[in-house]
Design a protein around this motif. Structure first.
Motif, PDB file in Angstrom:
ATOM      1  N   PHE A  73       0.832  -1.198   0.000  1.00  0.00           N
ATOM      2  CA  PHE A  73       0.000   0.000   0.000  1.00  0.00           C
ATOM      3  C   PHE A  73       0.869   1.251   0.000  1.00  0.00           C
ATOM      4  O   PHE A  73       0.584   2.223  -0.693  1.00  0.00           O
ATOM      5  CB  PHE A  73      -0.934  -0.015   1.216  1.00  0.00           C
ATOM      6  CG  PHE A  73      -1.839   1.179   1.286  1.00  0.00           C
ATOM      7  CD1 PHE A  73      -2.961   1.263   0.475  1.00  0.00           C
ATOM      8  CD2 PHE A  73      -1.562   2.213   2.156  1.00  0.00           C
ATOM      9  CE1 PHE A  73      -3.800   2.378   0.537  1.00  0.00           C
ATOM     10  CE2 PHE A  73      -2.380   3.327   2.224  1.00  0.00           C
ATOM     11  CZ  PHE A  73      -3.508   3.412   1.411  1.00  0.00           C
ATOM     12  N   ASP A  74       1.959   1.216   0.782  1.00  0.00           N
ATOM     13  CA  ASP A  74       2.851   2.372   0.856  1.00  0.00           C
ATOM     14  C   ASP A  74       3.511   2.682  -0.489  1.00  0.00           C
ATOM     15  O   ASP A  74       3.890   3.818  -0.749  1.00  0.00           O
ATOM     16  CB  ASP A  74       3.944   2.140   1.904  1.00  0.00           C
ATOM     17  CG  ASP A  74       3.386   2.094   3.314  1.00  0.00           C
ATOM     18  OD1 ASP A  74       2.261   2.607   3.537  1.00  0.00           O
ATOM     19  OD2 ASP A  74       4.058   1.530   4.197  1.00  0.00           O
ATOM     20  N   LEU A  75       3.659   1.664  -1.339  1.00  0.00           N
ATOM     21  CA  LEU A  75       4.317   1.857  -2.629  1.00  0.00           C
ATOM     22  C   LEU A  75       3.447   2.634  -3.616  1.00  0.00           C
ATOM     23  O   LEU A  75       3.964   3.253  -4.542  1.00  0.00           O
ATOM     24  CB  LEU A  75       4.685   0.506  -3.255  1.00  0.00           C
ATOM     25  CG  LEU A  75       5.666  -0.361  -2.476  1.00  0.00           C
ATOM     26  CD1 LEU A  75       5.791  -1.721  -3.138  1.00  0.00           C
ATOM     27  CD2 LEU A  75       7.019   0.321  -2.383  1.00  0.00           C
ATOM     28  N   VAL A  76       2.128   2.596  -3.438  1.00  0.00           N
ATOM     29  CA  VAL A  76       1.245   3.182  -4.437  1.00  0.00           C
ATOM     30  C   VAL A  76       0.358   4.315  -3.920  1.00  0.00           C
ATOM     31  O   VAL A  76      -0.402   4.887  -4.693  1.00  0.00           O
ATOM     32  CB  VAL A  76       0.360   2.095  -5.100  1.00  0.00           C
ATOM     33  CG1 VAL A  76       1.211   1.073  -5.817  1.00  0.00           C
ATOM     34  CG2 VAL A  76      -0.543   1.430  -4.090  1.00  0.00           C
ATOM     35  N   THR A  77       0.430   4.653  -2.666  1.00  0.00           N
ATOM     36  CA  THR A  77      -0.490   5.660  -2.112  1.00  0.00           C
ATOM     37  C   THR A  77      -0.309   7.034  -2.749  1.00  0.00           C
ATOM     38  O   THR A  77      -1.258   7.812  -2.782  1.00  0.00           O
ATOM     39  CB  THR A  77      -0.335   5.791  -0.584  1.00  0.00           C
ATOM     40  OG1 THR A  77       1.023   6.068  -0.285  1.00  0.00           O
ATOM     41  CG2 THR A  77      -0.808   4.552   0.118  1.00  0.00           C
ATOM     42  N   THR A  78       0.868   7.345  -3.243  1.00  0.00           N
ATOM     43  CA  THR A  78       1.097   8.670  -3.822  1.00  0.00           C
ATOM     44  C   THR A  78       0.897   8.695  -5.337  1.00  0.00           C
ATOM     45  O   THR A  78       1.058   9.742  -5.948  1.00  0.00           O
ATOM     46  CB  THR A  78       2.522   9.161  -3.499  1.00  0.00           C
ATOM     47  OG1 THR A  78       3.465   8.243  -4.037  1.00  0.00           O
ATOM     48  CG2 THR A  78       2.720   9.298  -1.993  1.00  0.00           C
ATOM     49  N   VAL A  79       0.535   7.567  -5.936  1.00  0.00           N
ATOM     50  CA  VAL A  79       0.321   7.520  -7.382  1.00  0.00           C
ATOM     51  C   VAL A  79      -1.093   8.014  -7.682  1.00  0.00           C
ATOM     52  O   VAL A  79      -2.067   7.429  -7.206  1.00  0.00           O
ATOM     53  CB  VAL A  79       0.519   6.084  -7.925  1.00  0.00           C
ATOM     54  CG1 VAL A  79       0.253   6.040  -9.417  1.00  0.00           C
ATOM     55  CG2 VAL A  79       1.927   5.587  -7.614  1.00  0.00           C
TER      56      VAL A  79
END
Length: 123
Positions: A73-79
């Motif tokens: 989740f942390d890998l994509v939250t800012t996308v």
């Protein structure tokens, strides 16, 4: 089927599978274990029984510690423009030889490129 042949709706594909494989070298086991224990302690929603099990697993195995510290989740939250629908991950010890063909990360890409070139030349 290449990525250019994926059936698309008016706005493009609805779901996309992102596969990532990482091999990490543990250079600071104590620091990683301490960080994982802090992460577990800070999780207010984790039941006490699960917390006890998690702490024991993290103290015993650094791959468990890493699994508690890494969250897809942390890998994509800012996308922008995406919502994480499903995620799974695991960590395990592995034998690693960077010179071995088994670890050639570009093998699949080369095969896919060859398939696309072959399809282009036969069409």
């Amino acid at each position: 089927m290449s990525t250019t042949e994926i059936p698309r709706g008016e706005s493009g594909p609805r779901y996309v599978r992102l596969q990532v494989e990482l091999v990490l070298e543990v250079t600071g086991q104590q620091e990683m274990t301490a960080a994982a224990l802090e992460h577990i302690a800070a999780d207010a929603e984790m039941p006490a029984e699960e917390r006890t099990h998690a702490e024991a697993a993290v103290k015993q195995d650094e791959s468990e510690a890493l699994a508690y510290l890494i969250d897809p989740f942390d890998l994509v939250t800012t996308v922008p423009g995406i919502e994480l629908v499903q995620a799974s991950w695991s960590c395990a010890h592995t034998e690693y030889d960077p010179d071995s063909e088994e670890w050639d990360m570009y093998d699949d890409d080369d095969a896919a490129e060859e398939d696309v070139e072959e399809a282009t030349t036969t069409a």
